[in-house]
Write a protein that holds these residues in place. Structure first.
Motif, mmCIF file in Angstrom:
data_model
loop_
_atom_site.group_PDB
_atom_site.id
_atom_site.type_symbol
_atom_site.label_atom_id
_atom_site.label_comp_id
_atom_site.label_asym_id
_atom_site.label_seq_id
_atom_site.Cartn_x
_atom_site.Cartn_y
_atom_site.Cartn_z
ATOM 1 N N GLY A 122 -10.541 61.774 68.877
ATOM 2 C CA GLY A 122 -11.192 60.495 68.558
ATOM 3 C C GLY A 122 -10.215 59.339 68.430
ATOM 4 O O GLY A 122 -10.642 58.185 68.318
ATOM 5 N N GLU A 123 -8.914 59.638 68.472
ATOM 6 C CA GLU A 123 -7.925 58.567 68.339
ATOM 7 C C GLU A 123 -7.670 57.903 69.710
ATOM 8 O O GLU A 123 -8.050 58.432 70.758
ATOM 9 N N THR A 124 -6.994 56.753 69.640
ATOM 10 C CA THR A 124 -6.626 56.056 70.878
ATOM 11 C C THR A 124 -5.115 56.168 71.085
ATOM 12 O O THR A 124 -4.339 55.866 70.178
ATOM 13 N N VAL A 125 -4.763 56.636 72.284
ATOM 14 C CA VAL A 125 -3.354 56.888 72.631
ATOM 15 C C VAL A 125 -2.935 55.931 73.744
ATOM 16 O O VAL A 125 -3.652 55.785 74.740
ATOM 17 N N LEU A 126 -1.767 55.326 73.581
ATOM 18 C CA LEU A 126 -1.176 54.518 74.649
ATOM 19 C C LEU A 126 0.036 55.262 75.191
ATOM 20 O O LEU A 126 0.860 55.760 74.402
ATOM 21 N N VAL A 127 0.154 55.346 76.516
ATOM 22 C CA VAL A 127 1.335 55.987 77.112
ATOM 23 C C VAL A 127 1.892 55.099 78.218
ATOM 24 O O VAL A 127 1.150 54.569 79.042
ATOM 25 N N THR A 128 3.218 54.932 78.196
ATOM 26 C CA THR A 128 3.906 54.136 79.218
ATOM 27 C C THR A 128 4.564 55.072 80.240
ATOM 28 O O THR A 128 4.709 56.268 79.977
#
Ligand SMILES: NC(=O)C1=CN([C@@H]2O[C@H](COP(=O)(O)OP(=O)(O)OC[C@H]3O[C@@H](n4cnc5c(N)ncnc54)[C@H](OP(=O)(O)O)[C@@H]3O)[C@@H](O)[C@H]2O)C=CC1
Ligand SMILES: CCCCC/C=C\CC(=O)/C=C/C=C/C=C/[C@@H](O)CCCC(=O)O
Length: 329
Positions: free
Chosen positions: A143-149
């Motif tokens: 349910g979390e929001t993940v940012l990946v570069t």
């Protein structure tokens, strides 16, 4: 007698690596002794860490560092019979002799149909980096929001796919429209090309108006300073890599991190994948299972020919790869 070709670090890199920093050498290997094996390299890896590690751990004249998949072609060591495949940190070389120290036999359950090159990518060091970085350092929850570069790369593409398997919303950014389109195919929810957006702050807000619980940072630098201000309360940042800084000749003076870290009560942790060497088998088996189930796709960017290794390495640093950069001998 076997002649081994190796790529040598002729001159320490200054700024972006150049062809003239590398030299191809050839030596005749001796006959193997009792307990030893002769290995022939089948696949080699080029990875961003080679750029900062070369300065810190190598001297001019050394064989370039790196992981390989190799086949045992002669053996006087029963643990490594002729025909066995291993992963080893042998460096940029076509053949080598080993006492067995540092050789990792490939998983016994490795399916015939899977390319062995994946042992240098999704089911190898980069995949393990994604697995432990996301699950242990970011401690991502459903349910979390993940940012990946560097999301279309070896590590980033696996981070995004594991995050989806584990029930997150995933935002990924990469440096071309083709890569961004590929991220969508991998199941990323929101994507953008960081080279063509007007404002990074706006792009991040558009992709996730409420901010980010987890940031899997592969690039560092200015980009990550902007992300810091978009983190949710108690957000976690896994500092995996800083590729945007590796070729700098002058150290950058970035923003200070303290204010957003205090107000948002963030946790920022750097890590090196080898911290979980004692859980390597667990990680590899989990990754292999997801690959076999079709839940993780394994993009690869394969360069043919050992002679093209420096070009493949420089191409990786320029962003020419989608997925894991591999060299097929
Ligand atoms: N801590 C650890 O134990 C480990 C850390 N790492 C780190 O993870 C990161 C990703 O590695 P890996 O997946 O193997 O490599 P990738 O397959 O992601 O290849 C590198 C990518 O980085 C991107 N890139 C290059 N220059 C820049 C820049 N200036 N700004 C932003 N992105 C850039 C390019 O993609 P694009 O087109 O999107 O710009 C390029 O394709 C690296 O920083 C590496 O050092 C990797 C393994 C282990
Ligand atoms: C500006 C300086 C930044 C320093 C950070 C540098 C690098 C981070 C990184 O990319 C670390 C990678 C570590 C990789 C380790 C690999 C070895 O264990 C050998 C892998 C062989 C294999 O199994 O494929």
């Amino acid at each position: 007698m076997v002649r081994a070709k190796s790529w040598i670090l002729k001159k320490h890199f200054e700024g972006f690596p150049k062809s003239s920093d590398f030299e191809l050498k050839e030596v005749e290997l001796p006959k193997i002794k009792d307990g030893e094996v002769l290995l022939q390299t089948v696949f080699l890896s080029v990875d961003p860490y080679m750029r900062p590690y070369s300065r810190r751990y190598m001297k001019e004249g050394d064989i370039m560092i790196g992981g390989v998949v190799a086949k045992v072609v002669e053996s006087k060591n029963p643990t490594y019979p002729v025909g066995a495949f291993v992963v080893s940190n042998a460096g940029w070389t076509t053949h080598f002799i080993s006492s067995g120290k540092g050789l990792q036999l490939m998983l016994r359950e490795w399916p015939e149909k899977l390319p062995r090159s994946l042992a240098l990518g999704t089911i190898g060091m980069p995949g393990l980096t994604a697995y432990f970085g996301l699950l242990e350092v970011c401690r991502m929850k459903p349910g979390e929001t993940v940012l990946v570069t560097a999301a279309a790369g070896a590590v980033g593409s696996v981070v995004g796919q594991i995050a989806k398997i584990k029930g997150s919303k995933v935002v990924g950014c990469a440096g071309s429209d083709e890569k961004v389109a590929y991220l969508k195919q991998l199941g990323f929810d929101e994507t953008f090309n960081y080279k063509t957006i007007g404002s990074l702050e706006e792009a991040l807000k558009k992709a996730s108006p409420d901010g980010y619980d987890c940031y899997f940072d592969n690039v560092g630098g200015e980009f990550s300073s902007v992300v810091l201000n978009q983190m949710k309360k108690y957000g976690r940042i896994a500092v995996c890599g800083a590729i945007s800084l590796y070729n700098d000749t002058v150290e950058q003076k970035g923003n200070y991190v303290q204010i957003p870290m205090i107000f948002q009560e963030l946790c920022m942790e750097g890590f090196i994948v080898s911290r979980w060497d004692n859980r390597r088998e667990e990680g590899l088996k989990a990754l292999l299972k997801w690959v076999e189930e079709g839940k993780i796709k394994c993009p690869e960017h394969v360069t043919e020919g050992f002679g093209n290794m420096p070009a493949a390495f420089m191409g990786l640093l320029k962003g020419e790869n989608t997925g894991k950069a591999i060299i097929k001998v």
